[in-house]
Design a protein around this motif. Sequence first.
Motif, PDB file in Angstrom:
ATOM      1  N   ASN A 148       0.799  -1.281  -0.118  1.00  0.00           N
ATOM      2  CA  ASN A 148       0.003  -0.073  -0.090  1.00  0.00           C
ATOM      3  C   ASN A 148       0.856   1.248  -0.142  1.00  0.00           C
ATOM      4  O   ASN A 148       0.680   2.052  -0.701  1.00  0.00           O
ATOM      5  CB  ASN A 148      -1.021   0.143   1.158  1.00  0.00           C
ATOM      6  N   LEU A 149       1.901   1.113   0.735  1.00  0.00           N
ATOM      7  CA  LEU A 149       2.836   2.444   0.629  1.00  0.00           C
ATOM      8  C   LEU A 149       3.326   2.766  -0.497  1.00  0.00           C
ATOM      9  O   LEU A 149       3.721   3.784  -1.079  1.00  0.00           O
ATOM     10  CB  LEU A 149       3.881   2.257   1.780  1.00  0.00           C
ATOM     11  N   ALA A 150       3.728   1.559  -1.526  1.00  0.00           N
ATOM     12  CA  ALA A 150       4.368   1.683  -2.822  1.00  0.00           C
ATOM     13  C   ALA A 150       3.398   2.494  -3.569  1.00  0.00           C
ATOM     14  O   ALA A 150       3.796   2.886  -4.625  1.00  0.00           O
ATOM     15  CB  ALA A 150       4.730   0.397  -3.183  1.00  0.00           C
ATOM     16  N   LEU A 151       2.128   2.414  -3.281  1.00  0.00           N
ATOM     17  CA  LEU A 151       0.924   3.144  -4.159  1.00  0.00           C
ATOM     18  C   LEU A 151       0.603   4.422  -4.037  1.00  0.00           C
ATOM     19  O   LEU A 151      -0.011   5.246  -4.577  1.00  0.00           O
ATOM     20  CB  LEU A 151      -0.374   2.215  -4.260  1.00  0.00           C
ATOM     21  N   VAL A 152       1.313   4.999  -2.729  1.00  0.00           N
ATOM     22  CA  VAL A 152       0.616   6.470  -2.485  1.00  0.00           C
ATOM     23  C   VAL A 152       1.302   7.593  -3.350  1.00  0.00           C
ATOM     24  O   VAL A 152       0.411   8.124  -3.859  1.00  0.00           O
ATOM     25  CB  VAL A 152       1.339   6.356  -0.841  1.00  0.00           C
ATOM     26  N   SER A 153       2.676   7.367  -3.644  1.00  0.00           N
ATOM     27  CA  SER A 153       3.347   8.426  -4.501  1.00  0.00           C
ATOM     28  C   SER A 153       4.676   7.900  -4.682  1.00  0.00           C
ATOM     29  O   SER A 153       5.409   6.856  -4.119  1.00  0.00           O
ATOM     30  CB  SER A 153       3.336   9.804  -3.760  1.00  0.00           C
ATOM     31  N   ARG A 154       5.483   8.675  -5.687  1.00  0.00           N
ATOM     32  CA  ARG A 154       6.750   8.121  -6.254  1.00  0.00           C
ATOM     33  C   ARG A 154       7.748   8.255  -5.198  1.00  0.00           C
ATOM     34  O   ARG A 154       8.467   7.607  -4.968  1.00  0.00           O
ATOM     35  CB  ARG A 154       7.134   8.781  -7.341  1.00  0.00           C
ATOM     36  N   LYS A 155       7.627   9.414  -4.408  1.00  0.00           N
ATOM     37  CA  LYS A 155       8.428   9.764  -3.248  1.00  0.00           C
ATOM     38  C   LYS A 155       8.558   8.690  -1.961  1.00  0.00           C
ATOM     39  O   LYS A 155       9.367   8.319  -1.488  1.00  0.00           O
ATOM     40  CB  LYS A 155       8.093  11.081  -2.784  1.00  0.00           C
ATOM     41  N   ILE A 156       7.089   8.594  -1.675  1.00  0.00           N
ATOM     42  CA  ILE A 156       6.861   7.401  -0.572  1.00  0.00           C
ATOM     43  C   ILE A 156       7.074   6.077  -1.046  1.00  0.00           C
ATOM     44  O   ILE A 156       7.775   5.354  -0.241  1.00  0.00           O
ATOM     45  CB  ILE A 156       5.389   7.405  -0.104  1.00  0.00           C
ATOM     46  N   GLN A 157       7.230   5.808  -2.514  1.00  0.00           N
ATOM     47  CA  GLN A 157       7.428   4.697  -2.831  1.00  0.00           C
ATOM     48  C   GLN A 157       8.902   4.333  -2.940  1.00  0.00           C
ATOM     49  O   GLN A 157       9.307   3.330  -2.325  1.00  0.00           O
ATOM     50  CB  GLN A 157       6.920   4.366  -4.431  1.00  0.00           C
ATOM     51  N   GLY A 158      10.049   5.286  -3.235  1.00  0.00           N
ATOM     52  CA  GLY A 158      11.190   5.290  -3.298  1.00  0.00           C
ATOM     53  C   GLY A 158      11.646   4.981  -1.809  1.00  0.00           C
ATOM     54  O   GLY A 158      12.499   4.059  -1.484  1.00  0.00           O
ATOM     55  N   MET A 159      11.161   5.807  -0.790  1.00  0.00           N
ATOM     56  CA  MET A 159      11.374   5.575   0.591  1.00  0.00           C
ATOM     57  C   MET A 159      11.108   4.188   1.115  1.00  0.00           C
ATOM     58  O   MET A 159      12.039   3.804   1.878  1.00  0.00           O
ATOM     59  CB  MET A 159      10.526   6.843   1.501  1.00  0.00           C
ATOM     60  N   ALA A 160       9.769   3.807   0.689  1.00  0.00           N
ATOM     61  CA  ALA A 160       9.540   2.379   1.294  1.00  0.00           C
ATOM     62  C   ALA A 160      10.381   1.339   0.877  1.00  0.00           C
ATOM     63  O   ALA A 160      10.864   0.316   1.563  1.00  0.00           O
ATOM     64  CB  ALA A 160       8.133   1.979   0.765  1.00  0.00           C
ATOM     65  N   TYR A 161      10.852   1.415  -0.517  1.00  0.00           N
ATOM     66  CA  TYR A 161      11.819   0.563  -0.814  1.00  0.00           C
ATOM     67  C   TYR A 161      13.347   0.558  -0.156  1.00  0.00           C
ATOM     68  O   TYR A 161      13.704  -0.523   0.053  1.00  0.00           O
ATOM     69  CB  TYR A 161      12.248   0.563  -2.513  1.00  0.00           C
ATOM     70  N   GLU A 162      13.510   1.651  -0.070  1.00  0.00           N
ATOM     71  CA  GLU A 162      14.952   2.014   0.718  1.00  0.00           C
ATOM     72  C   GLU A 162      14.749   1.496   2.236  1.00  0.00           C
ATOM     73  O   GLU A 162      15.953   1.102   2.475  1.00  0.00           O
ATOM     74  CB  GLU A 162      15.406   3.260   0.525  1.00  0.00           C
ATOM     75  N   ALA A 163      13.726   1.580   2.781  1.00  0.00           N
ATOM     76  CA  ALA A 163      13.573   1.512   4.282  1.00  0.00           C
ATOM     77  C   ALA A 163      13.349  -0.106   4.509  1.00  0.00           C
ATOM     78  O   ALA A 163      13.500  -0.753   5.462  1.00  0.00           O
ATOM     79  CB  ALA A 163      12.513   2.098   4.857  1.00  0.00           C
ATOM     80  N   CYS A 164      12.606  -0.831   3.633  1.00  0.00           N
ATOM     81  CA  CYS A 164      12.006  -2.072   3.880  1.00  0.00           C
ATOM     82  C   CYS A 164      12.458  -3.127   3.129  1.00  0.00           C
ATOM     83  O   CYS A 164      12.724  -4.414   3.736  1.00  0.00           O
ATOM     84  CB  CYS A 164      10.258  -2.139   3.361  1.00  0.00           C
ATOM     85  N   LEU A 165      13.090  -3.054   1.759  1.00  0.00           N
ATOM     86  CA  LEU A 165      13.681  -3.978   1.175  1.00  0.00           C
ATOM     87  C   LEU A 165      14.898  -4.749   2.016  1.00  0.00           C
ATOM     88  O   LEU A 165      15.108  -5.951   2.166  1.00  0.00           O
ATOM     89  CB  LEU A 165      14.286  -3.619  -0.304  1.00  0.00           C
ATOM     90  N   PRO A 166      15.591  -3.954   2.656  1.00  0.00           N
ATOM     91  CA  PRO A 166      16.770  -4.606   3.502  1.00  0.00           C
ATOM     92  C   PRO A 166      16.457  -5.409   4.658  1.00  0.00           C
ATOM     93  O   PRO A 166      17.282  -6.244   4.819  1.00  0.00           O
ATOM     94  CB  PRO A 166      17.708  -3.265   3.925  1.00  0.00           C
ATOM     95  N   ARG A 167      15.127  -5.139   5.098  1.00  0.00           N
ATOM     96  CA  ARG A 167      14.879  -5.971   6.030  1.00  0.00           C
ATOM     97  C   ARG A 167      13.597  -7.090   5.723  1.00  0.00           C
ATOM     98  O   ARG A 167      13.420  -7.950   6.622  1.00  0.00           O
ATOM     99  CB  ARG A 167      14.034  -5.087   7.209  1.00  0.00           C
ATOM    100  N   MET A 168      13.287  -7.164   4.700  1.00  0.00           N
ATOM    101  CA  MET A 168      12.085  -7.875   4.159  1.00  0.00           C
ATOM    102  C   MET A 168      12.847  -9.455   3.779  1.00  0.00           C
ATOM    103  O   MET A 168      13.619  -9.354   3.280  1.00  0.00           O
ATOM    104  CB  MET A 168      11.437  -7.682   2.985  1.00  0.00           C
ATOM    105  N   PRO A 169      12.139 -10.518   4.304  1.00  0.00           N
ATOM    106  CA  PRO A 169      12.327 -11.807   3.874  1.00  0.00           C
ATOM    107  C   PRO A 169      11.923 -12.015   2.752  1.00  0.00           C
ATOM    108  O   PRO A 169      10.635 -12.284   2.515  1.00  0.00           O
ATOM    109  CB  PRO A 169      12.073 -12.733   5.036  1.00  0.00           C
ATOM    110  N   ILE A 170      12.403 -11.750   1.325  1.00  0.00           N
ATOM    111  CA  ILE A 170      11.913 -12.093   0.280  1.00  0.00           C
ATOM    112  C   ILE A 170      12.013 -13.618  -0.308  1.00  0.00           C
ATOM    113  O   ILE A 170      12.980 -14.194  -0.335  1.00  0.00           O
ATOM    114  CB  ILE A 170      12.511 -11.409  -0.981  1.00  0.00           C
ATOM    115  N   ARG A 171      10.786 -14.037  -0.558  1.00  0.00           N
ATOM    116  CA  ARG A 171      10.662 -15.599  -0.797  1.00  0.00           C
ATOM    117  C   ARG A 171      10.435 -15.892  -2.431  1.00  0.00           C
ATOM    118  O   ARG A 171       9.131 -15.307  -2.669  1.00  0.00           O
ATOM    119  CB  ARG A 171       9.373 -16.190  -0.077  1.00  0.00           C
TER     120      ARG A 171
END
Length: 344
Positions: free
Chosen positions: A104-127
């Motif tokens: 949902n955060l990735a759909l808010v705006s380009r700015k919030i999307q970029g921040m969400a990627y930078e903040a969450c991808l390093p912590r997310m367990p991607i399966r």
Amino acid sequence: MEDSYTYSPDSFDLEIKWVGSCIFVVSIMYTFLISRLTIVPPTIPTMIAPPDPKRTRRLRSMHADLENRKRRIARTPFPLLDLPPELGLLILSHTAEWPETFANLALVSRKIQGMAYEACLPRMPIRLISEVHVQSFDKFLLCKPHLAAYVQHLWVTPLHEEYYPAAIRILKKCKRVVSLALNGRVLEEAVTSPHVGYRIRHKRCRKLTLLYTARDGWASLLSSETPGQGSALQFMQQITHLRLVGDVVPAHLPLPSLRVFSYALNRNNLNLVHGERMLKDKESLPSLHSVVLVGERRAGVGGVRVTKMKDSRVFVFEVPQARTELEMWCDNTLGKGFWQICAD
């Protein structure tokens, strides 16, 4: 002459009245005595203070002010973009455990999307398991190749042969991972490469979960006869946390950096001795500190149970039967699994 008694109704009524009077008098005397002997505490009248008009007006004013603030907060969005970038990323990083919130955060705006990627991808367990997982993430990195540098926790186990090329392509791009879960084939084809001088790509990876590797596969990984296999061994030697999923546990692992080792608990032969021997093998495993055997708890018993063997650093980590290997790996990547519970 015999005495005679003549029944008279008037005399009988007189006797009945006399007996009733006696009973009434005795009842009155008994009630009087009981009331005198019983101590009744004096009743204290309850005094209710009249309401203070000033205090009442003050409370009403405070309540009205609180309601107005709630309405203003509800109408005003959270000023995330006005915060310092470090604080904003820290706030967004807490959504890494909830994929729906992250989406949902990735759909808010380009700015919030970029921040969400930078903040969450390093912590997310991607399966990456099913066709949807592999293909969608492959397209995601094709469109945004710079985001591969943020991926740090990756589980790569394609269900079908046709998904392997995309899964290996993804893993080759994510060179900054710190924890991996894969099988021997993916390890040899993606983590090491004969096209770059047989040098390993993932130099930051320290935690490895190796799934269902046969004895021949282990012989290939630990061999250094050919350059390609030597690079696989070089990758294994930088691992500090190793989890083996399967029945095969090699007898000798030349892993100088390994600190915590985990394998499956076998209740039939209680393979605790193998872990104790590994702790004593200072030649092949000089840095080994703890051994964790993971197994299912018996039926009818719930929750996680950790048992430490006497006079050794061998732990038995028992989980409910419904707990999957994937869920335990996610707990480890989020800092709340058996890596942290037993090793620390």
